[in-house]
Design a protein around this motif. Structure first.
Motif, PDB file in Angstrom:
ATOM      1  N   ASP A   1       0.978  -1.237   0.076  1.00  0.00           N
ATOM      2  CA  ASP A   1      -0.014  -0.036  -0.045  1.00  0.00           C
ATOM      3  C   ASP A   1       0.689   1.261   0.150  1.00  0.00           C
ATOM      4  N   THR A   2       0.782   1.951  -1.084  1.00  0.00           N
ATOM      5  CA  THR A   2       1.522   3.388  -0.975  1.00  0.00           C
ATOM      6  C   THR A   2       0.748   4.292  -0.809  1.00  0.00           C
ATOM      7  N   SER A   3      -0.638   4.199  -0.550  1.00  0.00           N
ATOM      8  CA  SER A   3      -1.459   5.436  -0.378  1.00  0.00           C
ATOM      9  C   SER A   3      -1.273   6.228   0.888  1.00  0.00           C
ATOM     10  N   ARG A   4      -0.480   5.636   1.985  1.00  0.00           N
ATOM     11  CA  ARG A   4      -0.450   6.218   3.054  1.00  0.00           C
ATOM     12  C   ARG A   4       1.222   6.989   3.234  1.00  0.00           C
TER      13      ARG A   4
ATOM     14  N   PRO B   1      -0.430   6.221  -6.223  1.00  0.00           N
ATOM     15  CA  PRO B   1      -1.451   6.675  -5.372  1.00  0.00           C
ATOM     16  C   PRO B   1      -2.324   5.568  -4.564  1.00  0.00           C
ATOM     17  N   ASN B   2      -2.023   4.552  -5.176  1.00  0.00           N
ATOM     18  CA  ASN B   2      -2.751   3.217  -4.294  1.00  0.00           C
ATOM     19  C   ASN B   2      -1.735   2.248  -3.850  1.00  0.00           C
TER      20      ASN B   2
ATOM     21  N   ARG C   1      -6.653   0.019  -6.470  1.00  0.00           N
ATOM     22  CA  ARG C   1      -6.865   0.475  -4.999  1.00  0.00           C
ATOM     23  C   ARG C   1      -6.160  -0.249  -4.007  1.00  0.00           C
ATOM     24  N   PRO C   2      -5.872   0.373  -2.957  1.00  0.00           N
ATOM     25  CA  PRO C   2      -4.844  -0.302  -1.870  1.00  0.00           C
ATOM     26  C   PRO C   2      -5.059  -1.594  -1.353  1.00  0.00           C
TER      27      PRO C   2
END
Length: 368
Positions: free
Chosen positions: A22-25, A71-72, A91-92
């Motif tokens: 997960d790269t969103s965070r 982004p996700n 999506r993540p």
């Protein structure tokens, strides 16, 4: 989901490292935390028996993401010290994970990368349209259509002398609607957009919708917004989710209908691991349906070197003449077979009210 992009994963033998992150965070302000994530996932692969070169390759690829984070999220598939495929995710993932196994763990891609329709949005008015391409990766300008600019407005009178002018206005609207429809058809063919959203006043939307080619008309929905507004991300996401749900419902309806044998006694659908393994060996899977949380998805089967070499029991492979065999997850083994025969796969989780297929794995079959 078209699985053709997975072909590079099955051109080489395993074992494989499969990593979902997960790269969103993560942001540019958290490079240390991101580095710790890379180290932890590489260490997890090492504990599972991955070779040192592959662990290093995964760690280096993850470290590189801190400079341009997705982004996700991203998936990484690596073997023999090389990252072979690294698709971006729509999506993540629920959590970061790393798996070392005989086959690449591709099943999560059906939900994380597969069912997120690319949307072509058309902001329609009487003079033309602005086009925008929306996906989980963001939005981008897709061009514009400029129709006839005059006359486009009716007069307020109803005198007989104005009828000729009114007819010209009608002709202008119809001409512009046709121009927009043709441009949308060309843009959809070029971008392979899964969904078309028409935004504008009622009449203009309907005029364009009616003039679309039949196959594109089935992909189009109308949004209740005026011509001066732009669709919010939430609006697009709701439309996407409804599109995905409806598609899953349609495919499940096809599956349920196909379970009944035809006049020749042949069913057009199969479910359960034994029946699907047999269908895969005979290259009869036309479309693979997976409910990732189903109990059969992670059931163990046995695989050989080739995609059609799989069995419920190891002894079955030996009977078929396969000397080398390895245990694998049923979902990943069936996806490998589907890739080899060009069959698509679909997550049916969006059809939340249905329990089919039994065990979470099913397929529409082909007999020719």
């Amino acid at each position: 989901m078209d699985l053709a992009f997975l072909h590079p994963l099955y051109e080489h033998p395993g074992p494989w490292a499969s990593v979902y992150v997960d790269t969103s965070r993560h942001t540019e302000d958290t490079p240390h935390e991101w580095h710790l994530t890379a180290v932890a996932l590489a260490r997890d692969l090492d504990r599972q028996g991955a070779d040192e070169a592959t662990c290093r390759a995964v760690r280096a690829a993850l470290d590189a993401l801190q400079h341009s984070p997705e982004p996700n999220g991203r998936a990484l598939f690596a073997r023999a010290g090389e990252v072979v495929l690294d698709p971006a995710l729509a999506r993540p993932p629920m959590r970061d994970s790393a798996l070392w196994a005989p086959l690449p763990h591709t099943a999560p891609l059906l939900e994380l990368a597969g069912e997120d329709p690319v949307c072509l949005v058309a902001y329609v008015d009487r003079k033309g349209a602005d086009l925008e391409l929306r996906s989980a990766m963001g939005s981008e300008d897709a061009g514009s259509v400029a129709g006839r600019q005059w006359p486009v407005h009716r007069t307020s009178t109803v005198d007989w002398s104005e009828r000729h002018f009114q007819l010209k206005v009608e002709n202008t609207w119809e001409h512009n609607a046709s121009e927009i429809a043709q441009a949308l058809a060309a843009c959809q063919e070029e971008t392979r957009a899964d969904l078309l959203i028409l935004v504008g006043d009622d009449r203009e939307r309907r005029s364009v919708h009616e003039r679309l080619p039949r196959q594109l008309r089935e992909l189009a929905v109308e949004a209740r917004h005026g011509t001066d507004s732009r669709l919010l991300d939430e609006d697009v996401e709701r439309t996407r989710e409804e599109h995905v749900r409806q598609r899953a419902e349609r495919e499940l309806d096809r599956f349920l209908s196909a379970r009944e044998p035809d006049a020749e006694g042949r069913a057009g659908a199969a479910e359960g691991v034994p029946a699907l393994v047999e269908a895969a060996r005979e290259h009869r899977i036309g479309e693979l349906l997976i409910r990732p949380d189903g109990p059969d998805a992670h059931r163990e089967v046995w695989i050989g070197e080739d995609p059609d070499q799989l069995a419920v029991r190891r002894t079955d492979l030996k009977i078929l003449g396969e000397q080398h065999s390895w245990p694998a997850r049923a979902d990943d083994a069936l996806i490998r077979s589907a890739v080899a025969t060009g069959a698509p796969a679909l997550s049916v989780s969006p059809a939340t009210e249905r329990e089919a297929p039994v065990g979470g794995l099913g397929a529409l079959l082909r007999w020719t």
